[in-house]
Design a protein around this motif. Structure first.
Motif, PDB file in Angstrom:
ATOM      1  N   LYS A   1       0.854  -1.181   0.000  1.00 49.46           N
ATOM      2  CA  LYS A   1       0.000   0.000   0.000  1.00 49.46           C
ATOM      3  C   LYS A   1       0.890   1.230   0.000  1.00 49.46           C
ATOM      4  CE  LYS A   1      -3.907  -2.117   2.144  1.00 49.46           C
ATOM      5  NZ  LYS A   1      -4.952  -2.068   3.123  1.00 49.46           N
ATOM      6  N   PHE A   2       0.585   2.174  -0.871  1.00 51.19           N
ATOM      7  CA  PHE A   2       1.373   3.392  -0.990  1.00 51.19           C
ATOM      8  C   PHE A   2       0.750   4.489  -0.135  1.00 51.19           C
ATOM      9  CE2 PHE A   2       4.315   2.216  -4.263  1.00 51.19           C
ATOM     10  CZ  PHE A   2       3.687   1.141  -4.862  1.00 51.19           C
ATOM     11  N   HIS A   3       1.600   5.268   0.478  1.00 55.51           N
ATOM     12  CA  HIS A   3       1.160   6.393   1.292  1.00 55.51           C
ATOM     13  C   HIS A   3       1.586   7.681   0.605  1.00 55.51           C
ATOM     14  CE1 HIS A   3       0.174   4.009   4.869  1.00 55.51           C
ATOM     15  NE2 HIS A   3       1.139   3.222   4.444  1.00 55.51           N
ATOM     16  N   GLN A   4       0.710   8.638   0.598  1.00 51.48           N
ATOM     17  CA  GLN A   4       1.033   9.952   0.101  1.00 51.48           C
ATOM     18  C   GLN A   4       1.077  10.866   1.318  1.00 51.48           C
ATOM     19  OE1 GLN A   4      -1.727   8.177  -1.409  1.00 51.48           O
ATOM     20  NE2 GLN A   4      -0.308   7.345  -2.876  1.00 51.48           N
ATOM     21  N   CYS A   5       2.024  11.767   1.349  1.00 45.66           N
ATOM     22  CA  CYS A   5       2.215  12.636   2.503  1.00 45.66           C
ATOM     23  C   CYS A   5       1.979  14.086   2.122  1.00 45.66           C
ATOM     24  CB  CYS A   5       3.633  12.494   3.041  1.00 45.66           C
ATOM     25  SG  CYS A   5       4.011  10.840   3.616  1.00 45.66           S
TER      26      CYS A   5
ATOM     27  N   LYS B   1      -3.783   3.121  -4.779  1.00 51.00           N
ATOM     28  CA  LYS B   1      -3.031   1.870  -4.682  1.00 51.00           C
ATOM     29  C   LYS B   1      -1.694   1.961  -5.396  1.00 51.00           C
ATOM     30  CE  LYS B   1      -7.130  -0.974  -4.310  1.00 51.00           C
ATOM     31  NZ  LYS B   1      -7.923  -2.025  -4.920  1.00 51.00           N
ATOM     32  N   LYS B   2      -1.560   2.910  -6.286  1.00 52.17           N
ATOM     33  CA  LYS B   2      -0.324   3.111  -7.054  1.00 52.17           C
ATOM     34  C   LYS B   2       0.205   4.520  -6.810  1.00 52.17           C
ATOM     35  CE  LYS B   2      -0.687  -0.658  -9.808  1.00 52.17           C
ATOM     36  NZ  LYS B   2       0.242  -1.501 -10.449  1.00 52.17           N
TER      37      LYS B   2
ATOM     38  N   LEU C   1      -6.532  18.038  -6.191  1.00 52.60           N
ATOM     39  CA  LEU C   1      -6.879  17.101  -7.255  1.00 52.60           C
ATOM     40  C   LEU C   1      -5.701  16.160  -7.466  1.00 52.60           C
ATOM     41  CD1 LEU C   1      -7.726  20.276  -8.315  1.00 52.60           C
ATOM     42  CD2 LEU C   1      -9.329  18.733  -9.425  1.00 52.60           C
ATOM     43  N   THR C   2      -5.975  14.846  -7.577  1.00 51.37           N
ATOM     44  CA  THR C   2      -4.908  13.868  -7.755  1.00 51.37           C
ATOM     45  C   THR C   2      -5.231  12.927  -8.914  1.00 51.37           C
ATOM     46  OG1 THR C   2      -5.821  12.167  -6.286  1.00 51.37           O
ATOM     47  CG2 THR C   2      -4.446  13.867  -5.271  1.00 51.37           C
ATOM     48  N   ILE C   3      -4.193  12.474  -9.591  1.00 46.58           N
ATOM     49  CA  ILE C   3      -4.312  11.442 -10.622  1.00 46.58           C
ATOM     50  C   ILE C   3      -3.199  10.437 -10.343  1.00 46.58           C
ATOM     51  CG2 ILE C   3      -2.905  12.707 -12.299  1.00 46.58           C
ATOM     52  CD1 ILE C   3      -5.864  10.788 -13.488  1.00 46.58           C
ATOM     53  N   SER C   4      -3.524   9.147 -10.440  1.00 47.04           N
ATOM     54  CA  SER C   4      -2.536   8.139 -10.078  1.00 47.04           C
ATOM     55  C   SER C   4      -2.260   7.184 -11.231  1.00 47.04           C
ATOM     56  CB  SER C   4      -2.996   7.358  -8.858  1.00 47.04           C
ATOM     57  OG  SER C   4      -4.080   6.538  -9.202  1.00 47.04           O
ATOM     58  N   LYS C   5      -1.235   6.378 -11.041  1.00 48.11           N
ATOM     59  CA  LYS C   5      -0.833   5.413 -12.048  1.00 48.11           C
ATOM     60  C   LYS C   5      -1.933   4.384 -12.311  1.00 48.11           C
ATOM     61  CE  LYS C   5       2.932   2.322 -13.246  1.00 48.11           C
ATOM     62  NZ  LYS C   5       4.205   1.744 -12.842  1.00 48.11           N
ATOM     63  N   ASP C   6      -2.791   4.117 -11.315  1.00 52.74           N
ATOM     64  CA  ASP C   6      -3.886   3.165 -11.516  1.00 52.74           C
ATOM     65  C   ASP C   6      -5.092   3.812 -12.201  1.00 52.74           C
ATOM     66  OD1 ASP C   6      -5.005   4.649  -9.459  1.00 52.74           O
ATOM     67  OD2 ASP C   6      -5.165   2.984  -8.061  1.00 52.74           O
ATOM     68  N   LYS C   7      -4.889   5.012 -12.741  1.00 52.97           N
ATOM     69  CA  LYS C   7      -5.870   5.750 -13.546  1.00 52.97           C
ATOM     70  C   LYS C   7      -7.079   6.229 -12.744  1.00 52.97           C
ATOM     71  CE  LYS C   7      -4.382   3.571 -17.709  1.00 52.97           C
ATOM     72  NZ  LYS C   7      -4.300   2.320 -18.327  1.00 52.97           N
ATOM     73  N   THR C   8      -6.883   6.454 -11.437  1.00 51.60           N
ATOM     74  CA  THR C   8      -7.953   7.034 -10.639  1.00 51.60           C
ATOM     75  C   THR C   8      -7.712   8.527 -10.477  1.00 51.60           C
ATOM     76  OG1 THR C   8      -6.789   6.476  -8.595  1.00 51.60           O
ATOM     77  CG2 THR C   8      -8.477   4.936  -9.330  1.00 51.60           C
ATOM     78  N   PHE C   9      -8.794   9.272 -10.464  1.00 52.49           N
ATOM     79  CA  PHE C   9      -8.782  10.721 -10.298  1.00 52.49           C
ATOM     80  C   PHE C   9      -9.597  11.016  -9.056  1.00 52.49           C
ATOM     81  CE2 PHE C   9     -10.829  14.828 -10.986  1.00 52.49           C
ATOM     82  CZ  PHE C   9      -9.723  15.622 -11.244  1.00 52.49           C
ATOM     83  N   ARG C  10      -9.035  11.766  -8.132  1.00 58.28           N
ATOM     84  CA  ARG C  10      -9.760  12.083  -6.909  1.00 58.28           C
ATOM     85  C   ARG C  10      -9.667  13.574  -6.602  1.00 58.28           C
ATOM     86  NH1 ARG C  10      -7.883   6.944  -5.886  1.00 58.28           N
ATOM     87  NH2 ARG C  10      -9.466   5.512  -5.162  1.00 58.28           N
ATOM     88  N   ILE C  11     -10.701  14.060  -5.935  1.00 58.43           N
ATOM     89  CA  ILE C  11     -10.724  15.430  -5.432  1.00 58.43           C
ATOM     90  C   ILE C  11     -10.862  15.333  -3.916  1.00 58.43           C
ATOM     91  CG2 ILE C  11     -11.911  17.646  -5.461  1.00 58.43           C
ATOM     92  CD1 ILE C  11     -12.994  16.845  -8.248  1.00 58.43           C
TER      93      ILE C  11
END
Length: 64
Positions: free
Chosen positions: A6-10, A29-30, A45-55
């Motif tokens: 599991k990846f953590h973002q800080c 997850k990525k 706003l975030t975009i990740s390697k697993d192609k998820t976009f979150r606000i």
């Protein structure tokens, strides 16, 4: 044998005087590929390697 990683973002605060860890998040997850605050700073706003976009709400750090 399979390992789940599991990846953590800080969220950190940086200055000439001190650097401070504000919050550890588990929002993907990525690895994150991009992050940007909105104009007001109320959302991240975030975009990740697993192609998820979150606000994320920057007060509560929850997904909007």
């Amino acid at each position: 044998m399979c390992h789940i990683v599991k990846f953590h973002q800080c969220v950190c605060s940086y200055s000439n005087e001190a650097n401070e860890l504000k919050k550890k998040l588990k929002i993907s997850k990525k690895n994150l590929r991009g992050v940007e605050f909105d104009e007001s700073g109320a959302s991240l706003l975030t975009i990740s390697k697993d192609k998820t976009f979150r606000i994320l709400d920057t007060e509560t750090w929850t997904v909007k």
